[in-house]
Enzyme design. Structure first.
Site, mmCIF file in Angstrom:
data_model
loop_
_atom_site.group_PDB
_atom_site.id
_atom_site.type_symbol
_atom_site.label_atom_id
_atom_site.label_comp_id
_atom_site.label_asym_id
_atom_site.label_seq_id
_atom_site.Cartn_x
_atom_site.Cartn_y
_atom_site.Cartn_z
ATOM 1 N N LEU A 44 0.812 -1.215 0.000
ATOM 2 C CA LEU A 44 0.000 0.000 0.000
ATOM 3 C C LEU A 44 0.846 1.266 0.000
ATOM 4 C CD1 LEU A 44 -2.967 -0.431 2.500
ATOM 5 C CD2 LEU A 44 -3.078 0.058 0.072
ATOM 6 N N ILE A 93 6.304 4.467 2.648
ATOM 7 C CA ILE A 93 6.343 5.852 2.168
ATOM 8 C C ILE A 93 5.573 6.754 3.121
ATOM 9 C CG2 ILE A 93 5.682 7.409 0.300
ATOM 10 C CD1 ILE A 93 7.990 5.623 -0.426
ATOM 11 N N THR A 99 -15.646 2.302 1.115
ATOM 12 C CA THR A 99 -15.041 2.372 2.452
ATOM 13 C C THR A 99 -15.103 1.057 3.210
ATOM 14 O OG1 THR A 99 -17.114 3.030 3.543
ATOM 15 C CG2 THR A 99 -15.757 4.793 2.587
ATOM 16 N N LYS A 100 -15.884 0.098 2.717
ATOM 17 C CA LYS A 100 -16.101 -1.128 3.488
ATOM 18 C C LYS A 100 -14.810 -1.881 3.802
ATOM 19 C CE LYS A 100 -19.752 -2.091 4.287
ATOM 20 N NZ LYS A 100 -20.582 -1.677 5.442
ATOM 21 N N LYS A 114 -17.447 9.342 6.572
ATOM 22 C CA LYS A 114 -18.068 8.018 6.732
ATOM 23 C C LYS A 114 -17.096 7.058 7.420
ATOM 24 C CE LYS A 114 -20.431 4.403 4.080
ATOM 25 N NZ LYS A 114 -20.878 3.984 2.731
ATOM 26 N N ALA A 129 0.531 9.850 -6.236
ATOM 27 C CA ALA A 129 1.189 11.079 -6.664
ATOM 28 C C ALA A 129 2.211 10.769 -7.743
ATOM 29 C CB ALA A 129 1.866 11.755 -5.471
ATOM 30 N N CYS A 171 29.411 -3.056 -7.703
ATOM 31 C CA CYS A 171 29.643 -4.376 -7.120
ATOM 32 C C CYS A 171 29.916 -5.412 -8.219
ATOM 33 C CB CYS A 171 28.467 -4.781 -6.228
ATOM 34 S SG CYS A 171 28.860 -6.126 -5.080
ATOM 35 N N GLN A 192 33.009 -6.155 -11.255
ATOM 36 C CA GLN A 192 33.611 -7.436 -11.609
ATOM 37 C C GLN A 192 33.367 -7.780 -13.077
ATOM 38 O OE1 GLN A 192 32.207 -10.218 -8.649
ATOM 39 N NE2 GLN A 192 32.931 -8.950 -6.955
ATOM 40 N N HIS A 208 28.341 -0.142 -2.911
ATOM 41 C CA HIS A 208 26.970 0.168 -3.326
ATOM 42 C C HIS A 208 26.673 1.632 -3.010
ATOM 43 C CE1 HIS A 208 25.314 -3.850 -4.337
ATOM 44 N NE2 HIS A 208 26.282 -4.275 -3.538
ATOM 45 N N GLU A 218 24.596 3.593 -4.219
ATOM 46 C CA GLU A 218 23.173 3.962 -4.311
ATOM 47 C C GLU A 218 22.523 4.091 -2.940
ATOM 48 O OE1 GLU A 218 23.137 -0.628 -4.858
ATOM 49 O OE2 GLU A 218 24.474 1.083 -5.226
#
EC number: 6.3.4.2
Length: 552
Positions: free
Chosen positions: A15, A19, A189-190, A224, A242, A381, A385, A526, A528
């Site tokens: 979901l 975030i 909404t259920k 509700k 978004a 990494c 190689q 690494h 990143e």
């Protein structure tokens, strides 16, 4: 005493709890509070280090060498804090520690049970991260979905934890799906009602509900949900899809989430400094032009396997004023006949980390294409190689050069195709320009036994790497067992490969590059994992800038 926020998820997985939690962390830090974050995973693996990226996405590595859930990457990027091994634990690690204690006799013959032993162990981890971090606010995300059997001990531990602290020191935020039903032309909404009912049946009343949807969640819909879930209408917030995940904090801020959370925790709502985030989003919107980057990997059917790489490319693109189009390319599908077609339109080639021989030859071809055609290349990494093996084969004259990681696989395939042990012996005699670290020779367990976490790297003055970083010594995070074989370093250097970064004692090759090439840099680390939206990693920034220059 730290305040605690628990984030749970309902209806379905994926979901965006991570975030949402990270966005709240960003907002609270922007208001001047020291924030740390934690992910509790209900699965029985001790950590995700031995799990396939197809199962769980990338494995994120912390500074202190913990192999953690990919949500830790979101946390670090959003709150701009280095997390630790205390920031992620699994049900498997809890059971492993408890069983070890039971075998030692620590329980004096008592019966070991989920309650109180498992729940107490979970609460101890909550106390530990609060104490070690010195945070004002600890945000803990409980993995899985409400209703899962495996997550029950975590929910119960959080419920108990709230009763043990003063009123107002703990709150719960529930992230739930509000699906749009096209045939009815409305959101429903259920599912959220049922999810909250399940949560309440476990003794937990959410203080906030964050409604995830791909359609507008109107005030009437939120009202509700508030009525049926016994939550104030102002505490039911919409979190609609978004264009960028970095817009989510601002969306929640506009609805007053951070101010309401602080009020609930009894903390003053200081002025929020969101200028850096707004500046990043403004720069992103102002980007002109594009660059096409091929990420040649093994797990490309699941983009989350390269999540931090993709995010780091995006950060660098914004810094360079370009939109980065990431093309995930399966290394298994690259061969001599189609490499030009697959990579010919790319402005840059990136080969990320990975394990196993599958797709490795395609990665070597990608590195060779970038080298020969002066296409900017960044190796990470296994990408280093692959670049070393390619250079050894095609420039240094070391025919068949490869990594010791694949010798057994090469020998096995040769045996199947030829004359038994003779073929196996021939296969194992190829130049091993990448070899197992000596300290790894006797290691049998796979989990948590690699070279993990931050290590120093001394950069060669005047090298492209040193120019990118702007400093002589840097620290990068590692996750690997194999290193460039020092027996071949002189041969590779004589052929033109520059070792531009080593361990401080010079024993380990950390970075290599090719002089005269527009950008051909590879690192054993690494990088990143250390990129941030407002502080893109120097290697990624240099790589994307070179790709943009090539595009012209």
């Amino acid at each position: 005493m730290a305040k605690h926020i628990f984030v749970t998820g309902g209806v379905v997985s994926s979901l965006g709890k991570g975030i949402t939690a990270a966005s709240l962390g960003h907002l609270l830090k922007a208001r001047g509070y020291k924030v740390t974050m934690q992910k509790m995973d209900p699965y029985l693996n001790v950590d995700p280090g031995t799990m396939s990226p197809f199962q769980h996405g990338e494995v994120f590595v912390t500074e202190d060498g913990h192999e953690g859930d990919l949500d830790l990457g979101h946390y670090e990027r959003f709150i701009d804090e280095n997390l630790s091994r205390e920031s992620n634990f699994t049900q498997g690690s809890i059971y492993q520690a408890l069983i070890a204690r039971e075998r030692r006799g620590d329980f004096l013959g008592g019966t070991v049970q989920v309650i109180p032993h498992v729940t107490e162990a979970i609460k101890e981890r909550l106390r530990r991260i609060a104490g070690q971090s010195g945070a004002d606010i600890v945000i803990s995300e409980i993995g899985g979905t409400i209703g899962d059997i495996e997550s029950l001990p975590f929910i119960e531990a959080a419920r108990q934890f709230k009763t043990e602290l003063p009123p107002g020191d703990v709150l719960f935020a529930h992230v739930s799906l509000v699906p749009y039903i096209a045939a009815a032309h409305e959101v429903k909404t259920k599912p959220t009602q049922h999810s909250v009912k399940e949560l309440r049946s476990l003794g937990v009343q959410p203080d906030f509900i964050v409604c995830r949807s791909d359609h507008e969640v109107s005030d009437a819909v939120r009202a509700k949900i508030a009525m049926f879930c016994d939550v104030p209408a102002d505490n039911v917030l919409a979190c609609v899809d978004a264009p960028s995940i970095y817009e989510v904090p601002l969306s929640l801020h506009d609805q007053g989430l951070d101010e309401k959370v602080l009020a609930r925790l009894g903390l003053p709502a200081r002025e929020a400094d969101l200028a850096p985030l707004r500046g990043f989003l403004a720069a992103s919107a102002a980007c002109e032009g594009e660059v096409d980057i091929a990420v040649v990997g093994k797990y490309v059917s699941l983009p989350d396997a390269y999540l931090s790489v993709i995010e780091a490319l995006g950060h660098a693109g914004v810094a360079c004023g370009r939109h980065v189009n990431v093309h995930l390319v399966d290394g298994e599908e690259i061969d001599e006949g189609n490499v030009a077609e697959v990579l010919g339109g790319m402005d840059g080639v990136l080969v990320p980390g990975g394990f196993g021989r599958r797709a490795f030859e395609g990665k070597i071809l990608a590195a060779g294409w970038a080298r020969a055609h002066e296409v900017p290349y960044l190796g990470i990494c296994l990408g280093l190689q692959a670049a070393v093996c390619e250079f050894a084969r095609n420039v240094a004259g070391l025919r068949g050069a490869t990594s010791a990681e694949f010798v057994e696989e090469i020998a096995a395939s040769a045996t199947e195709a030829s004359e038994g042990h003779l073929a196996a012996a021939a296969a194992s005699a190829v130049p091993l320009v990448v070899d197992l670290m000596p300290e790894q020779a006797d290691v049998e367990d796979k989990g948590g036994t690699m070279r993990l976490g931050a290590y120093p790297c001394r950069l060669v003055p005047g090298s492209r790497a040193e120019a990118a970083y702007g400093e002589p010594v840097v620290y990068e995070r590692h996750r690997h067992r194999f290193e460039v074989n020092n027996a071949y370093r002189d041969r590779l250097a004589e052929a033109g490969l520059v070792v531009s970064g080593t361990s401080p004692d010079g024993r380990l090759v950390e970075m290599v590059e090719l002089p005269g090439h527009p950008w051909f840099v590879a690192t054993q680390a690494h990088p990143e994992f250390k990129s941030r939206p407002t502080r893109p990693h120097p290697l990624f920034r240099g790589f994307v800038a070179a790709a943009a220059a090539r595009r012209g």
